[in-house]
Motif scaffolding. Sequence first.
Motif, mmCIF file in Angstrom:
data_model
loop_
_atom_site.group_PDB
_atom_site.id
_atom_site.type_symbol
_atom_site.label_atom_id
_atom_site.label_comp_id
_atom_site.label_asym_id
_atom_site.label_seq_id
_atom_site.Cartn_x
_atom_site.Cartn_y
_atom_site.Cartn_z
ATOM 1 N N ASP A 12 0.860 -1.185 0.000
ATOM 2 C CA ASP A 12 0.000 0.000 0.000
ATOM 3 C C ASP A 12 0.891 1.229 0.000
ATOM 4 O O ASP A 12 1.495 1.585 1.014
ATOM 5 N N LEU A 13 1.000 1.879 -1.167
ATOM 6 C CA LEU A 13 1.843 3.063 -1.330
ATOM 7 C C LEU A 13 1.036 4.313 -0.990
ATOM 8 O O LEU A 13 -0.072 4.493 -1.484
ATOM 9 N N ALA A 14 1.610 5.198 -0.163
ATOM 10 C CA ALA A 14 0.895 6.370 0.359
ATOM 11 C C ALA A 14 -0.326 5.906 1.149
ATOM 12 O O ALA A 14 -1.456 6.301 0.900
ATOM 13 N N CYS A 15 -0.045 5.056 2.134
ATOM 14 C CA CYS A 15 -1.096 4.318 2.837
ATOM 15 C C CYS A 15 -1.929 5.171 3.778
ATOM 16 O O CYS A 15 -3.038 4.776 4.171
ATOM 17 N N GLY A 16 -1.409 6.334 4.197
ATOM 18 C CA GLY A 16 -2.171 7.165 5.118
ATOM 19 C C GLY A 16 -2.389 6.473 6.454
ATOM 20 O O GLY A 16 -1.461 5.934 7.056
ATOM 21 N N ASN A 17 -3.634 6.449 6.916
ATOM 22 C CA ASN A 17 -3.941 5.926 8.261
ATOM 23 C C ASN A 17 -4.340 4.449 8.276
ATOM 24 O O ASN A 17 -5.000 3.989 9.201
ATOM 25 N N LEU A 18 -3.927 3.689 7.263
ATOM 26 C CA LEU A 18 -4.147 2.240 7.190
ATOM 27 C C LEU A 18 -5.630 1.866 7.053
ATOM 28 O O LEU A 18 -6.029 0.772 7.437
ATOM 29 N N ARG A 19 -6.415 2.727 6.490
ATOM 30 C CA ARG A 19 -7.838 2.420 6.315
ATOM 31 C C ARG A 19 -8.038 1.199 5.420
ATOM 32 O O ARG A 19 -8.916 0.376 5.675
ATOM 33 N N PHE A 20 -7.205 1.073 4.383
ATOM 34 C CA PHE A 20 -7.340 -0.074 3.479
ATOM 35 C C PHE A 20 -7.005 -1.376 4.197
ATOM 36 O O PHE A 20 -7.681 -2.399 4.022
ATOM 37 N N GLU A 21 -5.980 -1.345 5.043
ATOM 38 C CA GLU A 21 -5.586 -2.562 5.761
ATOM 39 C C GLU A 21 -6.680 -2.992 6.741
ATOM 40 O O GLU A 21 -6.931 -4.187 6.915
ATOM 41 N N ARG A 22 -7.305 -2.038 7.394
ATOM 42 C CA ARG A 22 -8.410 -2.381 8.301
ATOM 43 C C ARG A 22 -9.584 -2.960 7.525
ATOM 44 O O ARG A 22 -10.262 -3.881 7.998
ATOM 45 N N CYS A 23 -9.811 -2.419 6.328
ATOM 46 C CA CYS A 23 -10.876 -2.957 5.477
ATOM 47 C C CYS A 23 -10.576 -4.406 5.107
ATOM 48 O O CYS A 23 -11.467 -5.275 5.165
ATOM 49 N N LEU A 24 -9.325 -4.698 4.745
ATOM 50 C CA LEU A 24 -8.940 -6.073 4.421
ATOM 51 C C LEU A 24 -9.130 -6.989 5.625
ATOM 52 O O LEU A 24 -9.670 -8.092 5.506
ATOM 53 N N ALA A 25 -8.668 -6.522 6.790
ATOM 54 C CA ALA A 25 -8.763 -7.342 7.993
ATOM 55 C C ALA A 25 -10.212 -7.633 8.357
ATOM 56 O O ALA A 25 -10.556 -8.747 8.764
ATOM 57 N N GLU A 26 -11.067 -6.634 8.198
ATOM 58 C CA GLU A 26 -12.488 -6.830 8.518
ATOM 59 C C GLU A 26 -13.141 -7.852 7.597
ATOM 60 O O GLU A 26 -14.141 -8.477 7.961
ATOM 61 N N ARG A 27 -12.566 -8.030 6.413
ATOM 62 C CA ARG A 27 -13.110 -8.989 5.450
ATOM 63 C C ARG A 27 -12.420 -10.338 5.528
ATOM 64 O O ARG A 27 -12.579 -11.168 4.647
ATOM 65 N N GLY A 28 -11.626 -10.520 6.559
ATOM 66 C CA GLY A 28 -11.055 -11.832 6.818
ATOM 67 C C GLY A 28 -9.731 -12.119 6.161
ATOM 68 O O GLY A 28 -9.266 -13.268 6.172
#
Length: 203
Positions: A12-28
């Motif tokens: 994740d380039l220019a990831c900011g506050n890791l919102r994308f990673e939390r989205c992935l984690a929430e989806r298992g």
Amino acid sequence: GIPRDHPVGVLDLACGNLRFERCLAERGASGDAWVVDNSAGLMGEGELVPGGLRVHRRLLDIARTLYEADDGGLGQALVVPQVDLAVCFGFMHHLPYPAHRLEVLRALLGHVRTGGLVAVTFWQLEHSPRLLAKARRLDGGGTGDYLLGWQDRDDVARYCHSFSEGEVDLLSEGCAPVAEELVRFSADGRSGDLNRYLVLRRR
């Protein structure tokens, strides 16, 4: 969809506050995510992402690397392994030069495995009358270049680019030797088209 039966590798380039990673984690999703930004505080240094996704933080001033390094320097600066998915959301519109935008795409593609995916957003500011009213057009109009205040502050301006479909075409075509365009769609914002998403598959 997100693979649930085997670990996934993400950049994740220019990831900011890791919102994308939390989205992935929430989806298992499980596996490893290499997140890159120039602010340890924004990335939440030491903060854990819930679930089975392991997060590896990399501090890097991406824009400065693009300006100061030779062509291809960004790809070399990304000291991460090959991944299944590389993304860059909410960043390309802060780069004023087409060559740097293409370098970002090629750097992401250089870090995904054959068959892996790259997903990038291109802001379409001109689709939002509300934001457009706050922006100051640069270079006499027609270029898509603007200055826009930061979080409703008029005394702090940032460069923003509003992408045309033709510009997205050129960037996709510039990756053709190593990738094929898989899908392109619009989403986000009140109108549902504030961002243009481009998804490429590594050949």
